[in-house]
Write a protein that holds these residues in place. Structure first.
Motif, PDB file in Angstrom:
ATOM      1  N   ASP A 387     -53.553   0.861  15.266  1.00 46.37           N
ATOM      2  CA  ASP A 387     -54.189   1.806  16.187  1.00 46.37           C
ATOM      3  C   ASP A 387     -53.929   1.580  17.664  1.00 46.37           C
ATOM      4  N   ASN A 388     -53.485   0.241  17.958  1.00 40.89           N
ATOM      5  CA  ASN A 388     -53.357  -0.095  19.295  1.00 40.89           C
ATOM      6  C   ASN A 388     -51.720   0.197  19.691  1.00 40.89           C
ATOM      7  N   LEU A 389     -51.131   0.711  18.771  1.00 37.02           N
ATOM      8  CA  LEU A 389     -49.640   1.018  19.143  1.00 37.02           C
ATOM      9  C   LEU A 389     -49.340   2.482  19.213  1.00 37.02           C
ATOM     10  N   PRO A 390     -48.402   2.882  19.959  1.00 42.31           N
ATOM     11  CA  PRO A 390     -47.431   2.290  20.832  1.00 42.31           C
ATOM     12  C   PRO A 390     -47.961   1.467  22.145  1.00 42.31           C
ATOM     13  N   GLY A 391     -49.316   1.748  22.500  1.00 41.80           N
ATOM     14  CA  GLY A 391     -49.842   1.201  23.865  1.00 41.80           C
ATOM     15  C   GLY A 391     -49.466   2.006  25.008  1.00 41.80           C
ATOM     16  N   VAL A 392     -49.901   1.521  26.105  1.00 42.68           N
ATOM     17  CA  VAL A 392     -49.706   2.305  27.611  1.00 42.68           C
ATOM     18  C   VAL A 392     -48.071   2.240  27.651  1.00 42.68           C
ATOM     19  N   SER A 393     -47.232   1.466  27.407  1.00 47.43           N
ATOM     20  CA  SER A 393     -46.054   1.379  27.789  1.00 47.43           C
ATOM     21  C   SER A 393     -45.116   2.475  27.016  1.00 47.43           C
ATOM     22  N   GLY A 394     -45.808   2.860  25.706  1.00 44.09           N
ATOM     23  CA  GLY A 394     -45.099   3.941  24.809  1.00 44.09           C
ATOM     24  C   GLY A 394     -44.221   3.350  23.877  1.00 44.09           C
ATOM     25  N   SER A 395     -44.089   1.717  24.150  1.00 41.68           N
ATOM     26  CA  SER A 395     -42.983   1.250  23.184  1.00 41.68           C
ATOM     27  C   SER A 395     -43.822   0.101  22.493  1.00 41.68           C
ATOM     28  N   ALA A 396     -43.805   0.415  20.855  1.00 43.65           N
ATOM     29  CA  ALA A 396     -44.617  -0.509  20.059  1.00 43.65           C
ATOM     30  C   ALA A 396     -43.700  -1.834  20.166  1.00 43.65           C
ATOM     31  N   PHE A 397     -42.519  -1.753  20.262  1.00 43.01           N
ATOM     32  CA  PHE A 397     -41.723  -3.078  20.320  1.00 43.01           C
ATOM     33  C   PHE A 397     -42.140  -4.098  21.489  1.00 43.01           C
ATOM     34  N   LEU A 398     -42.313  -3.241  22.714  1.00 43.49           N
ATOM     35  CA  LEU A 398     -42.515  -4.212  23.784  1.00 43.49           C
ATOM     36  C   LEU A 398     -44.142  -4.567  23.579  1.00 43.49           C
TER      37      LEU A 398
END
Length: 627
Positions: A387-398
């Motif tokens: 639920d917290n991905l991809p986060g504010v950066s838009g990159s799930a990896f980062l």
């Protein structure tokens, strides 16, 4: 223009002498007959020998290098070692150019890529770390964590069949035209023009959208780092992403204008960054995989069922069944594994191309598949809540790296990942420019880009690189990035178009080779990399053909329901639109000036041909004696 030099010239014996025709219009040249008389090993580059002396192509501003052994200054062992090395280098260059001449081409490049540089190039075109980082969101957010794990290994295994089939053909046709040139030689003459035209335009389209998607991914990675660095207090717009993409294309265009020797050295360093960023030591003495495992508490790691089983299958397509949701996750691995034939596009710059190019492809596919699978497993294992991905950066990896390592550590590790993406774009533009060069050489491009004042098949006399073709690809790659202004799904279509265009262009020569295997006008002469005539080669070829057609159907479908202007998948429309428009152009006027791959060798008179053959025999006999 050719300069014929007399055979009896003054001989000066030194340890090393290099004569650069581009810099010295009146060089001191040691003749072949004089070298033969003194039993001196000679290295020839882009020149041929006839009984009357040297024939040097001044139009290429070739460099003629001659190395000599001075018995007074060197021991016997040193003399033999020098002669063996020179003879091996000469034999390799002669064999490469001989194969090229048999296909009707003369080599306009300098062969500076060694085995390591070629393998590095093959790895770099796939760019494991950056490719996973760029496309990780797609399988994770559409099909769930288990989709990431199993789609990667499934796609890698099937990509190995395609990579092996391509390597076999590249070994037989080591030319910068790649699969485009091979297709023309693997079908009867009456089909060569139309086949070459279709494969050429599919490959050209793949080169453009492939580079555009890679640069767009790099731009997003850089902006993601900025957002994380500012704790989410930064507004990112589509205009900023497209602007940075354009700037990166200009930077890579400038770098590709360097000479071939510097490009080879630049590329050689990549393999350590690419693999090292994933499993080894990098700039900050950190390890992505090891660090993630070390910083994730055992209690917070996901279960095997989440990573590999049904618990990790999460259908977020809005209406498609779970099977299709799973298959949509193949985009990550298929996009990463594109560019197999990029090594073929630089084969005229590779030493022992018939060996090095296919082996580099084979090693890169296996290495990328295995290490990529391990990386994906670790990312899912340490990913935290979906639920917290991809986060504010838009990159799930980062975001996973920030969660486990912290902001500072994640940004330090993110640097080599971005460097990997930078090298992917660098080598992608290099391969694309060589591809365009081959098309212009064969009159496939419209006027004025072929055989005119803007001819893209011209080689710069100083750098020995096709600078016009480089900028054609760099600036042309800006256009697909403009789809970002349409919708986010339109951006995903750029990645799907890359996989579709490349893979379809790859299977055409594979199909032709099997259909016309016994045709009298088709002669497939296997290279050193060969699967043999038996059932194994057939099985590998059929598997890769069926798989490619299957994934093209999957990538043509919208990923989300309901389908509207924002969720529409434009990949199939654009890809097959290019093919249809190119065919219309071919029948309206293209076939008048395009007749398939053309020879750029000047025809020899019977007398010149006999002299050239005699000189070839004498030259090989001489080098055989010195070994």
């Amino acid at each position: 223009m050719a300069l014929r030099l007399p055979s009896k010239l003054p001989v000066r014996v030194t340890n090393t002498m290099v004569v650069d025709i581009a810099l010295d219009p009146h060089p001191v040249v040691i003749s072949y007959l004089a070298a033969l008389e003194h039993k001196l090993p000679v290295v020839y580059e882009t020149c041929r020998i006839i009984p009357e002396g040297f024939v040097i192509d001044l139009a290429q501003s070739a460099t003629l290098g001659s190395r000599f052994c001075n018995d007074d200054l060197m021991s016997n062992d040193e003399v033999h070692k020098e002669r063996d090395a020179d003879s091996e280098s000469v034999s390799s260059t002669l064999d490469d150019d001989k194969v090229l001449e048999e296909m009707g081409y003369k080599n306009s490049f300098k062969r500076e890529f060694t085995n390591l540089a070629t393998i590095s190039f093959a790895f770099s075109i796939m760019g494991l770390c950056s490719s996973v980082a760029t496309t990780f969101n797609s399988p994770l957010l559409i099909g769930g964590p288990s989709t990431v794990t199993w789609c990667w290994i499934l796609g890698s295994c099937m990509s190995l069949t395609l990579g092996t089939s391509i390597a076999e053909i590249v070994s037989a046709f080591p030319t910068c035209g790649g699969m485009y040139t091979a297709s023309a030689y693997l079908c009867p003459k009456k089909y060569r023009a139309i086949v070459g035209w279709i494969v050429g335009w599919l490959n050209l389209f793949g080169q453009i959208v492939g580079l555009s998607s890679s640069e767009f991914g790099l731009a997003n990675m850089i902006w993601a780092a900025v957002v994380v660095g500012k704790d989410g207090n930064y507004t990112l717009t589509t205009g900023k992403t497209v602007g940075l993409t354009t700037a990166l294309l200009v930077v890579h265009g400038l770098l590709n204008c360097l000479g071939t020797r510097y490009l080879a050295r630049f590329t050689s360093s990549f393999v350590f960054i690419n693999i090292g960023a994933t499993v080894g030591k990098v700039v900050a003495d950190s390890f992505i995989i090891i660090t993630l495992l070390a910083t994730t508490p055992r209690s917070e790691m996901h279960t095997a069922s989440y990573v590999f089983g049904s618990e990790g299958l999460v259908n977020q397509t809005g209406g498609w069944n779970s099977g299709l949701a799973f298959l949509f996750g193949l985009l990550s691995v298929q996009w990463t594994m594109t560019g197999y034939d990029a090594t073929a596009h630089i084969s005229e710059e590779v030493k022992r191309a018939a060996y090095s190019a296919p082996v580099a492809i084979f090693i890169a596919v296996i290495g990328t598949g295995l290490i990529g699978w391990l990386l994906n497993i670790v990312l899912i294992l340490c990913s935290g809540s979906l639920d917290n991905l991809p986060g504010v950066s838009g990159s799930a990896f980062l975001e996973i790296m920030v969660l486990r390592i912290g902001k500072t550590g994640a940004l330090i590790l993110w640097t080599p990942v971005c460097l990997t993406a930078f090298f992917v774009c660098q080598t992608g533009l290099q391969a694309g420019s060589r591809c365009i060069y081959a098309f212009a050489r064969d009159h496939m491009l419209p006027f004025p880009f072929s055989h005119s004042s803007l001819d893209l098949a011209r080689i710069n006399s100083h750098t020995k690189t096709p600078i016009r073709a480089i900028w054609f690809v760099a600036l042309g790659s800006v256009l697909p990035g403009l789809l970002a202004f349409a919708s986010e799904e339109a951006v995903n279509a750029i990645f799907a178009m890359t996989a579709m265009a490349f893979d379809l262009s790859y299977i055409v020569p594979i199909i032709l080779r099997r259909i016309f295997e016994n045709h009298p006008e088709v002669e497939f002469k296997p290279g050193p990399f060969y699967m043999g005539p038996g059932w194994f080669g057939w099985a590998v070829n059929i598997a890769c053909i069926l798989w490619t057609l299957f994934v093209c159907v999957i990538f043509s479908m919208p990923n989300y329901l309901p389908v509207n202007s924002l969720t529409m998948n434009y990949a199939s429309v654009c890809t097959f639109g290019v093919v249809i428009l190119s065919l219309i152009w071919y029948f309206l006027g293209g076939k008048r000036h395009y007749h398939g791959p053309l020879s750029d060798l000047e025809p020899l008179s019977p007398k010149e041909y006999d002299a050239d053959r005699k000189g070839e025999i004498e030259r090989r006999e001489f080098h055989g004696k010195t070994m």
